[in-house]
Design a protein around this motif. Structure first.
Motif, PDB file in Angstrom:
ATOM      1  N   LEU A 125      20.145  38.303  43.574  1.00 13.47           N
ATOM      2  CA  LEU A 125      19.035  39.198  43.888  1.00 13.47           C
ATOM      3  C   LEU A 125      18.706  39.196  45.379  1.00 13.47           C
ATOM      4  CD1 LEU A 125      16.646  38.363  40.903  1.00 13.47           C
ATOM      5  CD2 LEU A 125      18.050  40.420  41.194  1.00 13.47           C
ATOM      6  N   LEU A 126      18.858  38.046  46.024  1.00 14.07           N
ATOM      7  CA  LEU A 126      18.510  37.957  47.442  1.00 14.07           C
ATOM      8  C   LEU A 126      19.422  38.834  48.292  1.00 14.07           C
ATOM      9  CD1 LEU A 126      17.436  34.876  49.450  1.00 14.07           C
ATOM     10  CD2 LEU A 126      19.310  36.264  50.305  1.00 14.07           C
ATOM     11  N   VAL A 127      20.721  38.771  48.060  1.00 21.89           N
ATOM     12  CA  VAL A 127      21.634  39.577  48.877  1.00 21.89           C
ATOM     13  C   VAL A 127      21.665  41.029  48.419  1.00 21.89           C
ATOM     14  CG1 VAL A 127      23.081  37.746  49.798  1.00 21.89           C
ATOM     15  CG2 VAL A 127      23.561  38.621  47.514  1.00 21.89           C
ATOM     16  N   ALA A 128      21.416  41.264  47.136  1.00 20.17           N
ATOM     17  CA  ALA A 128      21.395  42.644  46.642  1.00 20.17           C
ATOM     18  C   ALA A 128      20.246  43.431  47.254  1.00 20.17           C
ATOM     19  CB  ALA A 128      21.293  42.656  45.121  1.00 20.17           C
ATOM     20  N   GLY A 129      19.160  42.749  47.600  1.00 25.59           N
ATOM     21  CA  GLY A 129      18.008  43.423  48.185  1.00 25.59           C
ATOM     22  C   GLY A 129      18.005  43.466  49.695  1.00 25.59           C
ATOM     23  N   SER A 130      19.026  42.910  50.330  1.00 24.38           N
ATOM     24  CA  SER A 130      19.033  42.800  51.789  1.00 24.38           C
ATOM     25  C   SER A 130      19.671  44.015  52.451  1.00 24.38           C
ATOM     26  CB  SER A 130      19.782  41.536  52.214  1.00 24.38           C
ATOM     27  OG  SER A 130      21.140  41.609  51.836  1.00 24.38           O
ATOM     28  N   GLU A 131      19.283  44.262  53.706  1.00 24.46           N
ATOM     29  CA  GLU A 131      19.922  45.326  54.480  1.00 24.46           C
ATOM     30  C   GLU A 131      21.384  44.983  54.743  1.00 24.46           C
ATOM     31  OE1 GLU A 131      17.856  46.357  58.057  1.00 24.46           O
ATOM     32  OE2 GLU A 131      15.897  46.310  57.072  1.00 24.46           O
ATOM     33  N   THR A 132      21.632  43.741  55.104  1.00 22.31           N
ATOM     34  CA  THR A 132      22.993  43.251  55.310  1.00 22.31           C
ATOM     35  C   THR A 132      23.186  41.992  54.487  1.00 22.31           C
ATOM     36  OG1 THR A 132      23.173  44.138  57.544  1.00 22.31           O
ATOM     37  CG2 THR A 132      24.632  42.319  56.983  1.00 22.31           C
ATOM     38  N   ALA A 133      24.236  41.972  53.684  1.00 21.19           N
ATOM     39  CA  ALA A 133      24.547  40.811  52.855  1.00 21.19           C
ATOM     40  C   ALA A 133      25.625  39.979  53.537  1.00 21.19           C
ATOM     41  CB  ALA A 133      25.024  41.259  51.480  1.00 21.19           C
ATOM     42  N   ILE A 134      25.372  38.691  53.663  1.00 19.13           N
ATOM     43  CA  ILE A 134      26.321  37.755  54.265  1.00 19.13           C
ATOM     44  C   ILE A 134      26.675  36.758  53.167  1.00 19.13           C
ATOM     45  CG2 ILE A 134      26.665  36.043  56.080  1.00 19.13           C
ATOM     46  CD1 ILE A 134      24.368  37.531  57.609  1.00 19.13           C
ATOM     47  N   VAL A 135      27.888  36.860  52.655  1.00 17.86           N
ATOM     48  CA  VAL A 135      28.247  36.127  51.444  1.00 17.86           C
ATOM     49  C   VAL A 135      29.477  35.266  51.683  1.00 17.86           C
ATOM     50  CG1 VAL A 135      28.831  36.323  48.997  1.00 17.86           C
ATOM     51  CG2 VAL A 135      27.340  38.035  50.052  1.00 17.86           C
ATOM     52  N   GLY A 136      29.358  33.976  51.402  1.00 18.24           N
ATOM     53  CA  GLY A 136      30.520  33.103  51.417  1.00 18.24           C
ATOM     54  C   GLY A 136      31.363  33.380  50.184  1.00 18.24           C
ATOM     55  N   VAL A 137      32.654  33.547  50.356  1.00 19.02           N
ATOM     56  CA  VAL A 137      33.497  33.947  49.225  1.00 19.02           C
ATOM     57  C   VAL A 137      34.521  32.869  48.873  1.00 19.02           C
ATOM     58  CG1 VAL A 137      33.178  36.410  49.560  1.00 19.02           C
ATOM     59  CG2 VAL A 137      35.024  35.258  50.779  1.00 19.02           C
ATOM     60  N   ASP A 138      34.180  31.618  49.139  1.00 18.14           N
ATOM     61  CA  ASP A 138      35.109  30.529  48.853  1.00 18.14           C
ATOM     62  C   ASP A 138      34.979  29.993  47.433  1.00 18.14           C
ATOM     63  OD1 ASP A 138      36.308  30.528  51.388  1.00 18.14           O
ATOM     64  OD2 ASP A 138      34.644  29.387  52.217  1.00 18.14           O
ATOM     65  N   ASP A 139      34.013  30.482  46.660  1.00 15.70           N
ATOM     66  CA  ASP A 139      33.946  30.126  45.246  1.00 15.70           C
ATOM     67  C   ASP A 139      33.941  31.412  44.429  1.00 15.70           C
ATOM     68  OD1 ASP A 139      31.003  30.772  44.269  1.00 15.70           O
ATOM     69  OD2 ASP A 139      30.774  29.794  46.218  1.00 15.70           O
ATOM     70  N   SER A 140      34.350  31.305  43.184  1.00 12.99           N
ATOM     71  CA  SER A 140      34.560  32.508  42.371  1.00 12.99           C
ATOM     72  C   SER A 140      33.264  33.245  42.075  1.00 12.99           C
ATOM     73  CB  SER A 140      35.258  32.138  41.060  1.00 12.99           C
ATOM     74  OG  SER A 140      34.457  31.252  40.288  1.00 12.99           O
ATOM     75  N   TRP A 141      32.158  32.520  41.923  1.00 10.45           N
ATOM     76  CA  TRP A 141      30.890  33.183  41.617  1.00 10.45           C
ATOM     77  C   TRP A 141      30.447  34.070  42.775  1.00 10.45           C
ATOM     78  CZ3 TRP A 141      29.060  33.304  36.841  1.00 10.45           C
ATOM     79  CH2 TRP A 141      29.458  32.304  35.945  1.00 10.45           C
ATOM     80  N   CYS A 142      30.514  33.539  43.991  1.00 12.22           N
ATOM     81  CA  CYS A 142      30.113  34.333  45.156  1.00 12.22           C
ATOM     82  C   CYS A 142      31.101  35.464  45.423  1.00 12.22           C
ATOM     83  CB  CYS A 142      29.987  33.437  46.386  1.00 12.22           C
ATOM     84  SG  CYS A 142      28.490  32.426  46.392  1.00 12.22           S
ATOM     85  N   ALA A 143      32.385  35.213  45.191  1.00  7.00           N
ATOM     86  CA  ALA A 143      33.378  36.269  45.388  1.00  7.00           C
ATOM     87  C   ALA A 143      33.096  37.446  44.458  1.00  7.00           C
ATOM     88  CB  ALA A 143      34.778  35.718  45.150  1.00  7.00           C
ATOM     89  N   GLN A 144      32.707  37.157  43.222  1.00  5.89           N
ATOM     90  CA  GLN A 144      32.367  38.227  42.283  1.00  5.89           C
ATOM     91  C   GLN A 144      31.130  38.989  42.741  1.00  5.89           C
ATOM     92  OE1 GLN A 144      32.224  36.791  38.148  1.00  5.89           O
ATOM     93  NE2 GLN A 144      33.692  35.207  38.736  1.00  5.89           N
ATOM     94  N   ILE A 145      30.148  38.270  43.260  1.00  6.18           N
ATOM     95  CA  ILE A 145      28.935  38.925  43.764  1.00  6.18           C
ATOM     96  C   ILE A 145      29.273  39.841  44.934  1.00  6.18           C
ATOM     97  CG2 ILE A 145      26.779  38.476  45.016  1.00  6.18           C
ATOM     98  CD1 ILE A 145      26.465  35.972  43.192  1.00  6.18           C
TER      99      ILE A 145
END
Length: 224
Positions: A125-145
């Motif tokens: 929810l935090l990144v979905a509501g942000s103007e810019t999303a900064i997401v670490g993609v080194d785990d499968s859960w974050c990669a899916q997000i």
């Protein structure tokens, strides 16, 4: 909270109160919100340090240090760096940071959230509501997000990973690198910074750099 919600009573927390006050008083005040299972406090403190070193009016709090409602009130040029736990995000339905950081996800607080999928959905929810999303993609859960955000047309300006990317940010040893259409440039160098040793801290530093760029700092200010 569930029984209250079932009765039509709004249940919100301090992060939500801050978000509503910011929208009313200073909707363009730079707001960096940071979450993840690990590394939140390091990233929050580093982001605030970079902003303060660049002479920005900076307030830091939330799940670290001061409670968010004790910070100085929102003003257009005042920067907020806020660490958010899953509990706080769950009670902040309109969270809308300028830059939202999701570092990583591993099982945590499942006694409250029940399943890993539910825990991840709250963090999302935090990144979905942000103007810019900064997401670490080194785990499968974050990669899916990250994939869902892109498919939904949400702006995903920067990804962080320990592997080279075509576009985004990654760590190459002590070098923090930016990739733009497959061309690489160094944005920061961690050699000799004892408090930021290890791949996990390189990711934390990448997140801080990316967020500070988003709220208007240039590389010279960050590297100073």
């Amino acid at each position: 909270p569930r029984s209250a919600r079932a009765s039509g009573v709004e249940v919100i927390g301090d992060i939500e109160l801050f978000c509503r006050e910011r929208i009313l008083r200073a909707p363009t005040a730079p707001f960096i919100a940071i979450t993840g299972t690990n590394g939140k406090s390091t990233t929050t403190a580093l982001t605030a340090h970079i902003l303060k070193s660049a002479a920005r009016d900076t307030q830091m709090g939330g799940n670290i240090g001061r409670a968010i409602m004790t910070l100085d009130p929102p003003e257009e040029r005042r920067h907020y760096v806020v660490e958010c736990s899953s509990y706080q995000i769950d009670l902040a339905p309109s969270i809308n940071p300028t830059a939202g950081i999701l570092l990583n996800l591993t099982p945590d607080h499942l006694d409250r959230h029940g399943t890993m999928a539910h825990y991840a959905s709250i963090k999302e929810l935090l990144v979905a509501g942000s103007e810019t999303a900064i997401v670490g993609v080194d785990d499968s859960w974050c990669a899916q997000i990250a994939d869902r955000l892109e498919r939904a047309g949400r702006r995903l300006e920067m990804r962080m990973t320990g592997l080279p990317l075509t576009d985004g940010y990654f760590a190459d040893g002590s070098n923090l690198m930016e990739a733009v259409h497959g061309r690489y440039s160094r944005v920061a160098f961690l050699e000799g910074i004892g408090s930021l040793r290890g791949q996990h801290n390189a990711q934390n530093a990448l997140a801080a750099v990316a967020a500070c760029l988003k709220v208007g700092l240039d590389l010279g200010e960050i590297q100073a």
